[in-house]
Design a protein around this motif. Structure first.
Motif, mmCIF file in Angstrom:
data_model
loop_
_atom_site.group_PDB
_atom_site.id
_atom_site.type_symbol
_atom_site.label_atom_id
_atom_site.label_comp_id
_atom_site.label_asym_id
_atom_site.label_seq_id
_atom_site.Cartn_x
_atom_site.Cartn_y
_atom_site.Cartn_z
ATOM 1 N N ASP A 85 -22.088 8.931 23.166
ATOM 2 C CA ASP A 85 -23.431 9.048 23.740
ATOM 3 C C ASP A 85 -24.359 7.968 23.202
ATOM 4 O O ASP A 85 -25.245 7.484 23.913
ATOM 5 N N GLY A 86 -24.129 7.536 21.973
ATOM 6 C CA GLY A 86 -24.910 6.431 21.414
ATOM 7 C C GLY A 86 -24.620 5.129 22.133
ATOM 8 O O GLY A 86 -25.536 4.346 22.409
ATOM 9 N N TYR A 87 -23.348 4.886 22.473
ATOM 10 C CA TYR A 87 -22.986 3.693 23.234
ATOM 11 C C TYR A 87 -23.664 3.706 24.603
ATOM 12 O O TYR A 87 -24.199 2.700 25.060
ATOM 13 N N LEU A 88 -23.640 4.870 25.226
ATOM 14 C CA LEU A 88 -24.246 5.016 26.540
ATOM 15 C C LEU A 88 -25.750 4.787 26.465
ATOM 16 O O LEU A 88 -26.320 4.065 27.284
ATOM 17 N N GLU A 89 -26.377 5.365 25.464
ATOM 18 C CA GLU A 89 -27.824 5.195 25.284
ATOM 19 C C GLU A 89 -28.175 3.733 25.020
ATOM 20 O O GLU A 89 -29.150 3.211 25.574
ATOM 21 N N ASN A 90 -27.392 3.057 24.192
ATOM 22 C CA ASN A 90 -27.618 1.625 23.929
ATOM 23 C C ASN A 90 -27.558 0.825 25.226
ATOM 24 O O ASN A 90 -28.375 -0.062 25.458
ATOM 25 N N TYR A 91 -26.572 1.129 26.081
ATOM 26 C CA TYR A 91 -26.453 0.412 27.342
ATOM 27 C C TYR A 91 -27.671 0.675 28.221
ATOM 28 O O TYR A 91 -28.240 -0.252 28.809
ATOM 29 N N LEU A 92 -28.081 1.937 28.316
ATOM 30 C CA LEU A 92 -29.214 2.274 29.175
ATOM 31 C C LEU A 92 -30.495 1.597 28.702
ATOM 32 O O LEU A 92 -31.327 1.203 29.516
ATOM 33 N N GLN A 93 -30.657 1.447 27.386
ATOM 34 C CA GLN A 93 -31.856 0.806 26.852
ATOM 35 C C GLN A 93 -31.794 -0.709 26.936
ATOM 36 O O GLN A 93 -32.774 -1.364 27.266
ATOM 37 N N SER A 94 -30.637 -1.285 26.627
ATOM 38 C CA SER A 94 -30.541 -2.746 26.560
ATOM 39 C C SER A 94 -30.090 -3.380 27.876
ATOM 40 O O SER A 94 -30.406 -4.533 28.142
ATOM 41 N N GLY A 95 -29.310 -2.633 28.666
ATOM 42 C CA GLY A 95 -28.764 -3.194 29.898
ATOM 43 C C GLY A 95 -27.595 -4.132 29.662
ATOM 44 O O GLY A 95 -27.071 -4.715 30.601
ATOM 45 N N ARG A 96 -27.174 -4.269 28.407
ATOM 46 C CA ARG A 96 -26.049 -5.156 28.079
ATOM 47 C C ARG A 96 -24.740 -4.359 28.099
ATOM 48 O O ARG A 96 -24.526 -3.498 27.257
ATOM 49 N N PRO A 97 -23.869 -4.691 29.044
ATOM 50 C CA PRO A 97 -22.590 -3.971 29.108
ATOM 51 C C PRO A 97 -21.629 -4.443 28.034
ATOM 52 O O PRO A 97 -21.526 -5.628 27.770
ATOM 53 N N LYS A 98 -20.949 -3.506 27.405
ATOM 54 C CA LYS A 98 -19.912 -3.853 26.436
ATOM 55 C C LYS A 98 -18.533 -3.548 27.000
ATOM 56 O O LYS A 98 -17.579 -4.233 26.680
ATOM 57 N N ILE A 99 -18.445 -2.507 27.827
ATOM 58 C CA ILE A 99 -17.137 -2.182 28.402
ATOM 59 C C ILE A 99 -17.166 -2.162 29.928
ATOM 60 O O ILE A 99 -16.110 -2.102 30.548
#
Length: 173
Positions: A85-99
């Protein structure tokens, strides 16, 4: 009055045709998802499972009814389960995809608690008022076992070759 009636009937016929086409498209999509070899799992922006196809049921051992509405982390072993959920939240806030858009090898957690090596590719779908993520999952257990077997065979061949060289050197003495 007749003109209004003709326009209304024409509009109704057009609406029925659009509805029929929409239903056909929806049926095709359901059939595609149901018959896909890969597991296909859709989650919302909070990590809640929205869809879980038959192949995902086969791979993970859960029925769709058991997991729809639950957090996707139920399909992950630790430490990924706690961190998801932290990874998901980071993506939603930053917009930077990691996966997103990148296939990678990860480990999944089956209902029975066993781990499954898998290939995961995640796509992002923006619908009006809703952000979804679609995961495509393939079990790679057979490939992992084959690679381990090939590594072992190569190591055995290397050791046999080294032993053969040692035996030949000893025979010359």
């Amino acid at each position: 009055t007749v003109a209004v009636l003709v326009v209304a009937v024409n509009g109704l016929i057009h609406a029925q045709e659009l509805y029929r086409r929409m239903e056909e498209g929806s049926s095709r999509l359901r059939a595609t998802l149901a018959t896909a070899v890969d597991g296909i799992i859709t989650i919302n922006s909070r990590g809640i499972i929205q869809d879980f196809n038959r192949s995902a049921e086969r791979l993970f051992g859960w029925s769709a009814e058991e997991v729809i509405g639950r957090n996707i982390s139920v399909l992950m072993p630790e430490p990924y389960q706690s961190a998801h959920d932290g990874y998901l939240e980071n993506y939603l806030q930053s917009g930077r995809p990691k996966i997103i858009g990148i296939g990678r090898e990860v480990v999944g957690l089956r209902k029975d608690g066993t781990h499954m090596p898998m290939r995961l590719a995640v796509g992002r779908v923006e619908l009006p008022g809703e952000l979804l993520f679609v995961g495509f999952v393939s079990d790679i257990s057979d490939r992992i076992e084959l690679e381990a077997s090939l590594r072992e065979a190569a190591e055995n061949a290397k050791q046999a070759a080294a032993a053969g060289l040692d035996a030949a050197a000893t025979a010359r003495l």
